[in-house]
Motif scaffolding. Structure first.
Motif, PDB file in Angstrom:
ATOM      1  N   LEU A  95      -7.949  -3.868  -0.356  1.00  0.00           N
ATOM      2  CA  LEU A  95      -6.856  -2.957  -0.513  1.00  0.00           C
ATOM      3  C   LEU A  95      -5.653  -3.637   0.532  1.00  0.00           C
ATOM      4  CD1 LEU A  95      -8.760   0.409   0.135  1.00  0.00           C
ATOM      5  CD2 LEU A  95      -8.359  -0.874  -1.938  1.00  0.00           C
ATOM      6  N   ARG A  96      -4.298  -3.290  -0.048  1.00  0.00           N
ATOM      7  CA  ARG A  96      -3.439  -3.800   0.638  1.00  0.00           C
ATOM      8  C   ARG A  96      -2.236  -2.693   0.628  1.00  0.00           C
ATOM      9  NH1 ARG A  96      -0.139  -9.311  -1.202  1.00  0.00           N
ATOM     10  NH2 ARG A  96       0.264  -7.765  -2.858  1.00  0.00           N
ATOM     11  N   ALA A  97      -1.402  -2.866   1.624  1.00  0.00           N
ATOM     12  CA  ALA A  97      -0.119  -2.003   1.812  1.00  0.00           C
ATOM     13  C   ALA A  97       0.808  -2.793   2.130  1.00  0.00           C
ATOM     14  CB  ALA A  97      -0.264  -0.697   2.922  1.00  0.00           C
ATOM     15  N   ARG A  98       2.152  -2.546   1.371  1.00  0.00           N
ATOM     16  CA  ARG A  98       3.235  -3.470   1.868  1.00  0.00           C
ATOM     17  C   ARG A  98       4.534  -2.580   2.041  1.00  0.00           C
ATOM     18  NH1 ARG A  98       4.522  -7.483  -2.959  1.00  0.00           N
ATOM     19  NH2 ARG A  98       4.049  -5.418  -4.025  1.00  0.00           N
ATOM     20  N   ASP A  99       5.575  -3.097   2.883  1.00  0.00           N
ATOM     21  CA  ASP A  99       6.787  -2.302   3.065  1.00  0.00           C
ATOM     22  C   ASP A  99       7.721  -2.609   2.136  1.00  0.00           C
ATOM     23  OD1 ASP A  99       7.761  -4.740   3.791  1.00  0.00           O
ATOM     24  OD2 ASP A  99       7.754  -4.520   5.879  1.00  0.00           O
ATOM     25  N   ARG A 100       8.867  -1.895   2.402  1.00  0.00           N
ATOM     26  CA  ARG A 100       9.949  -2.346   1.407  1.00  0.00           C
ATOM     27  C   ARG A 100      10.424  -3.614   1.100  1.00  0.00           C
ATOM     28  NH1 ARG A 100      12.628   2.295  -0.802  1.00  0.00           N
ATOM     29  NH2 ARG A 100      12.227   4.250   0.039  1.00  0.00           N
ATOM     30  N   ASP A 101      10.384  -4.323   2.343  1.00  0.00           N
ATOM     31  CA  ASP A 101      10.766  -5.707   1.895  1.00  0.00           C
ATOM     32  C   ASP A 101       9.612  -6.672   1.211  1.00  0.00           C
ATOM     33  OD1 ASP A 101      13.023  -5.218   3.185  1.00  0.00           O
ATOM     34  OD2 ASP A 101      12.173  -5.607   5.099  1.00  0.00           O
ATOM     35  N   GLY A 102       8.473  -5.923   1.049  1.00  0.00           N
ATOM     36  CA  GLY A 102       7.445  -6.732   0.529  1.00  0.00           C
ATOM     37  C   GLY A 102       6.206  -7.421   1.227  1.00  0.00           C
ATOM     38  N   ILE A 135       4.331   0.898  -0.588  1.00  0.00           N
ATOM     39  CA  ILE A 135       3.315   0.912  -1.775  1.00  0.00           C
ATOM     40  C   ILE A 135       1.841   0.576  -1.337  1.00  0.00           C
ATOM     41  CG2 ILE A 135       3.697  -1.698  -2.271  1.00  0.00           C
ATOM     42  CD1 ILE A 135       3.756  -0.743  -5.320  1.00  0.00           C
ATOM     43  N   GLY A 136       0.771   1.018  -2.148  1.00  0.00           N
ATOM     44  CA  GLY A 136      -0.358   0.679  -1.889  1.00  0.00           C
ATOM     45  C   GLY A 136      -1.134   0.060  -2.892  1.00  0.00           C
ATOM     46  N   GLU A 137      -1.838  -0.989  -2.769  1.00  0.00           N
ATOM     47  CA  GLU A 137      -2.369  -1.705  -3.922  1.00  0.00           C
ATOM     48  C   GLU A 137      -3.928  -1.956  -3.875  1.00  0.00           C
ATOM     49  OE1 GLU A 137       1.242  -4.697  -4.952  1.00  0.00           O
ATOM     50  OE2 GLU A 137       0.139  -4.983  -3.078  1.00  0.00           O
ATOM     51  N   VAL A 138      -4.495  -2.291  -5.150  1.00  0.00           N
ATOM     52  CA  VAL A 138      -5.903  -2.664  -4.909  1.00  0.00           C
ATOM     53  C   VAL A 138      -5.732  -4.103  -5.382  1.00  0.00           C
ATOM     54  CG1 VAL A 138      -8.226  -2.353  -5.777  1.00  0.00           C
ATOM     55  CG2 VAL A 138      -6.980  -0.348  -5.445  1.00  0.00           C
ATOM     56  N   LEU A 139      -5.821  -4.933  -4.697  1.00  0.00           N
ATOM     57  CA  LEU A 139      -5.841  -6.678  -5.132  1.00  0.00           C
ATOM     58  C   LEU A 139      -6.834  -6.911  -6.183  1.00  0.00           C
ATOM     59  CD1 LEU A 139      -4.472  -8.163  -1.960  1.00  0.00           C
ATOM     60  CD2 LEU A 139      -3.218  -7.588  -3.566  1.00  0.00           C
ATOM     61  N   ARG A 140      -8.099  -6.636  -5.737  1.00  0.00           N
ATOM     62  CA  ARG A 140      -9.215  -7.011  -6.314  1.00  0.00           C
ATOM     63  C   ARG A 140     -10.352  -6.321  -6.098  1.00  0.00           C
ATOM     64  NH1 ARG A 140      -8.428 -11.604  -3.228  1.00  0.00           N
ATOM     65  NH2 ARG A 140     -10.346 -11.779  -1.883  1.00  0.00           N
ATOM     66  N   CYS A 141     -11.348  -6.362  -7.149  1.00  0.00           N
ATOM     67  CA  CYS A 141     -12.739  -5.717  -6.844  1.00  0.00           C
ATOM     68  C   CYS A 141     -13.706  -6.581  -7.313  1.00  0.00           C
ATOM     69  CB  CYS A 141     -12.863  -4.282  -7.368  1.00  0.00           C
ATOM     70  SG  CYS A 141     -11.914  -3.264  -6.840  1.00  0.00           S
ATOM     71  N   ARG A 142     -14.799  -7.003  -6.814  1.00  0.00           N
ATOM     72  CA  ARG A 142     -16.066  -8.017  -7.104  1.00  0.00           C
ATOM     73  C   ARG A 142     -17.173  -7.597  -6.569  1.00  0.00           C
ATOM     74  NH1 ARG A 142     -17.237 -10.488  -2.529  1.00  0.00           N
ATOM     75  NH2 ARG A 142     -15.937 -10.244  -0.679  1.00  0.00           N
ATOM     76  N   PRO A 143     -18.098  -8.174  -7.201  1.00  0.00           N
ATOM     77  CA  PRO A 143     -19.429  -7.933  -6.768  1.00  0.00           C
ATOM     78  C   PRO A 143     -19.820  -8.230  -5.303  1.00  0.00           C
ATOM     79  CG  PRO A 143     -19.555  -9.612  -8.778  1.00  0.00           C
ATOM     80  CD  PRO A 143     -17.832  -9.559  -8.321  1.00  0.00           C
ATOM     81  N   PRO A 144     -20.498  -7.211  -4.968  1.00  0.00           N
ATOM     82  CA  PRO A 144     -20.878  -7.573  -3.516  1.00  0.00           C
ATOM     83  C   PRO A 144     -21.562  -8.801  -3.063  1.00  0.00           C
ATOM     84  CG  PRO A 144     -22.289  -5.658  -4.203  1.00  0.00           C
ATOM     85  CD  PRO A 144     -21.188  -6.048  -5.405  1.00  0.00           C
ATOM     86  N   GLY A 145     -21.593  -9.134  -1.806  1.00  0.00           N
ATOM     87  CA  GLY A 145     -22.295 -10.310  -1.563  1.00  0.00           C
ATOM     88  C   GLY A 145     -21.654 -11.582  -1.467  1.00  0.00           C
TER      89      GLY A 145
END
Length: 145
Positions: A95-102, A135-145
């Motif tokens: 997960l990631r959050a960015r400000d107005r400037d990116g 803004i809040g984002e989900v960058l990626r999801c992957r299998p655990p491990g």
């Protein structure tokens, strides 16, 4: 001594015209064969690369969709998202959050586990930020491990 049209270069055979059929010019068969083999090798290599990248980044079993991001303050953001996982499985999401400037103001990796028999999980996570998020984002999801 003068040369005539009958003079030929030494070592080159001379055949009477029309007697042995049409002479073939040095053909490009070898070039065509080489180009075909090179093309097949290129297609094979590109196919292997695309399969590897699909396995690494394009697995549809681990798909995430942001529903909403709320509770934005100078030091937090609540991110609601939905994840598709194999039935009863789990995933690790970035997960990631960015400000107005990116600029990135928060990044966190969490594990999401689906209840037995279910493939879709809706979850909410509170991200601690270093500044006011835009803004809040989900960058990626992957299998655990």
């Amino acid at each position: 001594m003068s040369e005539t049209h009958a003079t030929i270069a030494p070592g080159a055979p001379v055949f009477p015209p029309g007697r042995y059929g049409r002479r073939r010019e040095p053909s490009g068969r070898r070039r065509v064969l080489l180009a075909t083999v090179a093309l097949l090798v290129l297609v094979s290599v590109l196919s292997l690369i695309s399969v590897r990248l699909y396995r690494q980044y394009g697995d549809p079993n681990y798909d995430a969709q942001v529903i909403t991001y709320t509770d934005i303050t100078d030091n937090q953001l609540r991110l609601d998202f939905r994840v598709t996982v194999p039935a009863g499985g789990s995933t690790v999401c970035l997960l990631r959050a960015r400000d107005r400037d990116g600029a990135e103001v928060a990044r966190e990796q969490i594990t999401v586990t689906a209840p037995p028999g279910q493939r879709h999980v809706t979850t909410s996570h509170l991200l601690a930020t270093t500044g006011r998020a835009f803004i809040g984002e989900v960058l990626r999801c992957r299998p655990p491990g």
